[in-house]
Design a protein around this motif. Structure first.
Motif, PDB file in Angstrom:
ATOM      1  N   PHE A 184      -7.284   1.626 -14.821  1.00 23.49           N
ATOM      2  CA  PHE A 184      -6.074   2.255 -14.308  1.00 23.49           C
ATOM      3  C   PHE A 184      -5.134   2.604 -15.448  1.00 23.49           C
ATOM      4  O   PHE A 184      -5.095   1.928 -16.477  1.00 23.49           O
ATOM      5  N   ALA A 219       0.819  -1.212   0.000  1.00 28.03           N
ATOM      6  CA  ALA A 219       0.000   0.000   0.000  1.00 28.03           C
ATOM      7  C   ALA A 219       0.850   1.258   0.000  1.00 28.03           C
ATOM      8  O   ALA A 219       0.417   2.304  -0.463  1.00 28.03           O
ATOM      9  N   SER A 276       0.640   4.251 -13.723  1.00 25.96           N
ATOM     10  CA  SER A 276       0.320   4.604 -12.344  1.00 25.96           C
ATOM     11  C   SER A 276       0.957   3.629 -11.355  1.00 25.96           C
ATOM     12  O   SER A 276       0.974   2.419 -11.591  1.00 25.96           O
ATOM     13  N   LEU A 335      -3.445  -2.494  -8.272  1.00 23.97           N
ATOM     14  CA  LEU A 335      -4.687  -2.649  -7.525  1.00 23.97           C
ATOM     15  C   LEU A 335      -5.872  -3.039  -8.400  1.00 23.97           C
ATOM     16  O   LEU A 335      -6.976  -3.269  -7.879  1.00 23.97           O
ATOM     17  N   ASP A 363      -4.268   8.386 -11.991  1.00 26.00           N
ATOM     18  CA  ASP A 363      -4.063   6.953 -11.791  1.00 26.00           C
ATOM     19  C   ASP A 363      -5.205   6.105 -12.332  1.00 26.00           C
ATOM     20  O   ASP A 363      -4.981   4.960 -12.755  1.00 26.00           O
ATOM     21  N   LEU A 366      -7.115   3.014   1.365  1.00 22.51           N
ATOM     22  CA  LEU A 366      -6.391   3.980   0.543  1.00 22.51           C
ATOM     23  C   LEU A 366      -7.111   5.322   0.495  1.00 22.51           C
ATOM     24  O   LEU A 366      -8.344   5.381   0.526  1.00 22.51           O
ATOM     25  N   ILE A 385      -4.887   7.663  -4.584  1.00 22.60           N
ATOM     26  CA  ILE A 385      -5.305   7.373  -5.956  1.00 22.60           C
ATOM     27  C   ILE A 385      -5.933   8.629  -6.546  1.00 22.60           C
ATOM     28  O   ILE A 385      -6.925   9.147  -6.029  1.00 22.60           O
ATOM     29  N   CYS A 406       1.179   3.239  -3.101  1.00 22.26           N
ATOM     30  CA  CYS A 406       0.001   3.934  -3.624  1.00 22.26           C
ATOM     31  C   CYS A 406      -0.842   4.417  -2.454  1.00 22.26           C
ATOM     32  O   CYS A 406      -1.858   3.826  -2.126  1.00 22.26           O
ATOM     33  N   ASP A 407      -0.413   5.493  -1.828  1.00 22.14           N
ATOM     34  CA  ASP A 407      -1.142   6.028  -0.683  1.00 22.14           C
ATOM     35  C   ASP A 407      -2.318   6.908  -1.114  1.00 22.14           C
ATOM     36  O   ASP A 407      -3.224   7.145  -0.328  1.00 22.14           O
ATOM     37  N   ALA A 422     -11.904   2.019  -2.413  1.00 24.52           N
ATOM     38  CA  ALA A 422     -10.694   2.614  -1.846  1.00 24.52           C
ATOM     39  C   ALA A 422     -10.726   2.555  -0.319  1.00 24.52           C
ATOM     40  O   ALA A 422      -9.710   2.281   0.327  1.00 24.52           O
ATOM     41  N   CYS A 478      -0.383   2.818  -8.816  1.00 23.88           N
ATOM     42  CA  CYS A 478      -1.538   2.129  -8.237  1.00 23.88           C
ATOM     43  C   CYS A 478      -2.076   1.032  -9.150  1.00 23.88           C
ATOM     44  O   CYS A 478      -3.063   0.365  -8.811  1.00 23.88           O
TER      45      CYS A 478
END
Length: 271
Positions: A217, A20, A221, A226, A88, A65, A26, A23-24, A60, A223
């Motif tokens: 996505f 995580a 990115s 995810l 993202d 997130l 998005i 990607c804190d 999320a 992220c």
């Protein structure tokens, strides 16, 4: 004006992600006026809602997130930002060959029935080929599926097409007679027509195509890993009836602020 409840308060477990920290936050792109998929509240232009928005927000939260929506960016720039990784994720879009190639395309959250909206009843549009020699309009950068895009790209001389930046201006172009028709989803057009009492003024064609609505996505990115988790959660939302509830909430939100257009809505349209 009191805004109806927009969220589902569910006891949702938080899923722990080992990576995580990569990607804190998005950054999510979205449309500002695509009912019921994604739109800004008429009473609060800083607040985005809709089926895709709320499903993404819920996912999320479950994944632990933070998320930030940008629904004011012009649609053509949103598409470019997905290509470059400036954003993202895109909460709500139709699929095209280029998007399938350039993005990590997620599963579907809902679907859209694309129609031509017109004022002259005698046009009686039944299929995309009935648009021949009619002047249409659409949002710049918008795609409406391969079948419709083939005839409404503006590249065919018998199918003239104008593009505008502001989605909210589309139906005004028809009402003022500047174009013969505009492309818009059935649900979005019907709510607009109902809100402003235009049932005897604007008409919808037969279905031109039905497009699945995806959430995807950017390949660039941090992220992007995810995608599978989001897909899994979206499937759960559909199977458990959450998406249907989000659709109802989107309708309530849409009707709560009828001042979204300079047109004057019917008094009965305001709750």
């Amino acid at each position: 004006m009191k805004v109806p409840q927009l969220f589902l308060f569910l006891a949702l477990p938080v899923i722990s992600l080992a990576n995580a920290r990569e990607c804190d936050l998005i950054r999510v792109g979205c449309s500002n006026s695509w009912y019921p998929v994604s739109f800004l509240l008429p009473t609060d232009k800083d607040k985005a809602t809709g089926i895709a928005i709320e499903a993404t927000r819920m996912a999320a939260k479950q994944l632990g997130l933070s998320i930030k929506f940008n629904c004011v960016m012009p649609w053509a720039r949103v598409i470019s930002a997905m290509d470059t990784g400036e954003i993202d994720m895109l909460a709500g879009h139709y699929l095209t060959k280029n998007r399938d190639k350039n993005w990590l395309v997620g599963g579907t959250i809902t679907s859209d029935d694309v129609r031509a909206v017109y004022k002259r009843k005698e046009l009686s549009i039944h299929s995309v080929t009935d648009l021949k020699n009619l002047h249409g309009a659409k949002v710049r950068g918008a795609k409406n599926g391969d079948i419709v895009d083939k005839y409404t790209s503006g590249d065919l001389p018998d199918y003239p097409m104008s593009e505008i930046v502001d989605y909210d201006q589309l139906l005004d172009l028809v009402l003022k007679g500047r174009v013969d028709y505009v492309l818009r989803s059935k649900r979005d057009a019907l709510e607009y027509i109902k809100m402003y009492g235009l049932e005897e003024t604007l008409f919808l064609s037969e279905s031109l195509t039905v497009n699945p609505v995806h959430i995807s996505f950017s390949k660039k990115s941090p992220c992007a890993h995810l995608l599978g988790r989001f897909n899994q959660l979206f499937e759960q939302y559909k199977e458990t009836g959450i998406v249907e509830k989000l659709s109802v909430n989107a309708t309530q939100a849409y009707w709560s602020g009828a001042e979204i257009s300079p047109l004057q809505p019917k008094k009965s349209a305001i709750n």
